[in-house]
Design a protein around this motif. Structure first.
Motif, PDB file in Angstrom:
ATOM      1  N   VAL A  57       0.870  -1.170   0.000  1.00 20.56           N
ATOM      2  CA  VAL A  57       0.000   0.000   0.000  1.00 20.56           C
ATOM      3  C   VAL A  57       0.910   1.223   0.000  1.00 20.56           C
ATOM      4  N   ALA A  58       0.649   2.157  -0.878  1.00 15.51           N
ATOM      5  CA  ALA A  58       1.547   3.306  -1.003  1.00 15.51           C
ATOM      6  C   ALA A  58       0.763   4.618  -0.932  1.00 15.51           C
ATOM      7  N   THR A  59       1.462   5.707  -1.131  1.00 18.00           N
ATOM      8  CA  THR A  59       0.858   7.043  -1.025  1.00 18.00           C
ATOM      9  C   THR A  59       0.713   7.649  -2.412  1.00 18.00           C
ATOM     10  N   TYR A  60       0.475   8.949  -2.420  1.00 21.06           N
ATOM     11  CA  TYR A  60       0.386   9.663  -3.704  1.00 21.06           C
ATOM     12  C   TYR A  60       1.771   9.951  -4.283  1.00 21.06           C
ATOM     13  N   ARG A  61       2.837   9.623  -3.537  1.00 24.47           N
ATOM     14  CA  ARG A  61       4.198   9.793  -4.075  1.00 24.47           C
ATOM     15  C   ARG A  61       4.711   8.374  -4.341  1.00 24.47           C
ATOM     16  N   GLU A  62       4.098   7.712  -5.331  1.00 22.40           N
ATOM     17  CA  GLU A  62       4.266   6.269  -5.432  1.00 22.40           C
ATOM     18  C   GLU A  62       4.727   5.759  -6.785  1.00 22.40           C
ATOM     19  N   HIS A  63       5.172   6.652  -7.654  1.00 25.66           N
ATOM     20  CA  HIS A  63       5.627   6.157  -8.965  1.00 25.66           C
ATOM     21  C   HIS A  63       6.740   5.126  -8.773  1.00 25.66           C
ATOM     22  N   ALA A  64       7.621   5.422  -7.823  1.00 23.77           N
ATOM     23  CA  ALA A  64       8.773   4.555  -7.605  1.00 23.77           C
ATOM     24  C   ALA A  64       8.337   3.174  -7.131  1.00 23.77           C
ATOM     25  N   HIS A  65       7.359   3.159  -6.239  1.00 27.83           N
ATOM     26  CA  HIS A  65       6.903   1.882  -5.680  1.00 27.83           C
ATOM     27  C   HIS A  65       6.282   1.016  -6.770  1.00 27.83           C
TER      28      HIS A  65
END
Lengths: 339, 327
Positions: A76-84
């Protein structure tokens, strides 16, 4: 209170990894960096719209942590998640197409930069509500526990989320019910423009987590060796105890919060100081010094990253638009489709 | 054959059946276990199904509703009991920003098969913070379905289709109904309720009274009084508040040519307003009189009985509103 919040320092001396593995992680960081730089450029060109939050500077966290997890685990990630999304295995072209708003994106252009989802790699978003993903991760872990699955849930969130009630409710529930959750706090020192010490009475985030009766570890988020080794240890503790563990990664974003941020809240010298600790150049220098990486290899992996970015952009440029007739699609699950 | 059950027993039986039939189903919420449910809906469940499936939660509405969403995504079929709609405001973020949006935001990759049940409504002198009727708010949100069982039949028969639905379903149970009794058939096949349609509870010809939840019994009482005075009222129980069964509303109004909407929510921005708008959009030229409505007065619901009664829709107010259409 059992505060167990200082991970053993990463092994002193050489990088404790085989050359291939180390270079692979470096390559992932470079892929993220090049993708994010291009995204910023495309934003300036009007190709990407909405909000765009870049991960530049924080690459060691997503790469080091995600490589310590299994493909079966839930993320589960955030809105800064391109990397994930990228490290987890979503194609860069799919990410780029989503940011373009294209039908070929992971959500057919319905989500954009902040809502990257990928069922195939068990990435449960992309969540643009600060703290919104934490209860979700707790529930994913609960489902795993109730179905006797070995997977754990890894939840990424920022230091800003620590001020939300969702953080406290989620840590409490995960510890109370002994659920296999890895809480990954990407502490980049600012919740948008508000510094941690201006929003938290207790700025030691590990103390907060430990108060919920779970192990809390801290890692230098600029050092991919520290990130990966600490996360490996944390993941092992989650798997063995089937209970939650909290990890704080101390990191820094080199770019603005989003593309609308004039960065009035932090001194330029502070940014420059952190850039000297940049995760890519420090790690590549270390590998070179140890003879695990040559300059040619670095140039080759950088060229490969740039080529991947160019392909992704070409894919997004060539993409199509979801037909407006399909506007109402996917508000509800179509009849006959199992969730 | 039929048997007599209370609303509480009907809902309890529905949950029992779901728990017994599907190992993915579990119940979580405040005091659903040891306490036996705030309203005794889950009495005895903890002993029968165990603490893994009957989960007492902390007073953590945002956290446990969000966790239920995660559990639904992870393959389970949670029933979450939020003690009352009043406390559901603490979980509104997870219901609106996560559950409702998840399928669309993910481009159809993930559905959230979640059932959230909560008590709604006033009428028990619980004062302003325990008397909200906010189902109309929830009915505003695309991505969720909103049910309001107002009869024994619906209390018994709505849960199974809600659990079978791949998307989030929110069920509002009016606290004034829990001790109400009624007959149910014995056979399980007759118990399933269609959760896509409204239902006519009384057939009439002169005026359509359109309502839901705790106001249904008041509307039926008003219809009885009106019959004695020679006015034949049809009573439509919306029972599915999202998506609204526009066809049923239109059919009743087209037949009766007059309509009164009864809604325990406040008038401004209410579900009643939405029903009236649909009447205007669809059946305006069939009307013999302007559409009227009876809603709660625009005041926080007071404690004292006489004030609370005055704030809420009552049969007399409904009768007066209907007569106003014939003046």
């Amino acid at each position: 209170m059992n505060i167990d919040h200082h991970a053993p320092p990463p092994p002193a001396g050489p990088v404790p990894w085989q050359s291939d593995f180390a270079v692979g992680l470096l390559a992932d960081m470079v892929r993220i960096r090049r993708m994010e730089e291009k995204s910023a450029e495309l934003y300036g060109a009007g190709k990407i719209r909405g909000f765009l939050h870049l991960y530049i500077g924080e690459e060691a966290v997503a790469v080091g942590a995600l490589h310590a997890l299994s493909v079966e685990d839930n993320i589960v990630a955030t809105y800064r998640e391109h990397a994930h999304a990228l490290v987890r295995g979503m194609a860069m072209s799919t990410i780029m197409a989503e940011m373009y708003g294209r039908r070929e994106g992971c959500a057919h252009g319905r989500g954009g930069s902040m809502h990257l989802f990928d069922k195939a790699t068990r990435l449960f978003g992309g969540n643009a509500i600060v703290g919104g993903g934490l209860p979700l991760a707790v529930g994913l872990a609960l489902a795993a526990k109730m179905q006797n699955e070995n997977r754990i849930a890894a939840c990424f969130f920022g230091d800003g989320a620590v001020a939300e009630g969702a953080f406290h409710e989620s840590l409490n529930l995960a510890a109370l019910w002994k659920l296999p959750v890895l809480f990954c706090c990407e502490n980049n020192l600012y919740g948008m423009g508000t510094a941690l010490e201006r929003s938290e009475s207790q700025t030691d985030l590990c103390v907060k987590a430990a108060s919920y009766n779970m192990p809390a570890l801290r890692a230098d988020g600029m050092d991919i060796v520290a990130v990966h080794e600490t996360t490996k240890q944390a993941v092992q503790r989650v798997r063995e105890s089937r209970g939650p563990v909290f990890v704080e990664y101390q990191t820094y974003r080199f770019r603005a919060h989003s593309m609308f941020d004039a960065e009035l809240y932090r001194p330029k010298a502070e940014v420059e100081e952190w850039k000297t600790r940049g995760p890519i150049h420090t790690f590549s220098a270390r590998l070179k010094a140890e003879g695990k990486l040559t300059e040619e290899q670095f140039l080759a992996l950088d060229a490969a990253a740039n080529a991947e970015v160019a392909d992704a952009v070409a894919f997004a440029e060539a993409g199509t638009w979801e037909p407006v007739e399909d506007l109402l699609k996917d508000v509800h699950t179509p009849e006959g489709v199992a969730p | 054959m039929s048997r007599t059950l209370s609303y509480r027993e009907a809902m309890r039986e529905a949950m029992h059946e779901a728990l017994a039939n599907d190992p993915r189903v579990f119940l979580m919420g405040e005091d659903v276990g040891r306490y036996g449910g705030t309203y005794a809906f889950s009495k005895g469940f903890l002993d029968e199904f165990g603490p893994e499936r009957i989960r007492d939660t902390p007073l953590s509405e945002l956290g446990f509703v969000g966790a239920a969403i995660g559990a639904a995504l992870g393959g389970m079929r949670p029933i979450v009991e939020v003690m009352t709609v009043n406390f559901s405001l603490l979980a509104l973020d997870q219901i609106v920003n996560t559950a409702a949006l998840y399928r669309h935001m993910s481009g159809g990759q993930f559905s959230v098969p979640l059932v959230v049940r909560m008590t709604t409504g006033a009428g028990r002198q619980l004062a302003a913070q325990h008397s909200h009727s906010l189902e109309g708010w929830y009915a505003h949100i695309p991505g969720i379905k909103v049910l309001a069982p107002a009869t024994i039949e619906d209390a018994r028969g709505m849960l199974a289709p809600a659990l079978a639905d791949p998307d989030p379903v929110v069920i509002f149970e009016h606290a004034g109904l829990f001790n109400m009794e009624g007959d149910l058939p014995d056979t399980r096949d007759d118990l399933m309720v269609d959760i896509r349609s409204a239902k006519v509870r009384r057939i009439g010809t002169d005026v359509a009274i359109i309502t839901h939840g705790g106001s249904l019994s008041k509307a039926l009482a008003a219809a009885g009084q009106l019959a004695a005075e020679g006015i034949s009222a049809e009573v439509v129980d919306l029972r599915v508040l999202r998506p609204l069964d526009t066809a049923a509303i239109v059919a009743a109004v087209a037949k009766c040519r007059r309509a009164v909407v009864v809604d325990e929510g406040w008038k401004s921005g209410s579900l009643a307003a939405e029903v009236m708008a649909r009447i205007m959009e669809n059946v305006f030229y069939e009307l013999d009189a302007p559409v009227a409505r009876v809603c709660s007065e625009e005041v926080p619901i007071p404690y004292a009985k006489h004030l609370e009664d005055a704030a809420l829709p009552q049969p007399e107010k409904i009768v007066a509103a209907v007569k106003g259409l014939f003046a």
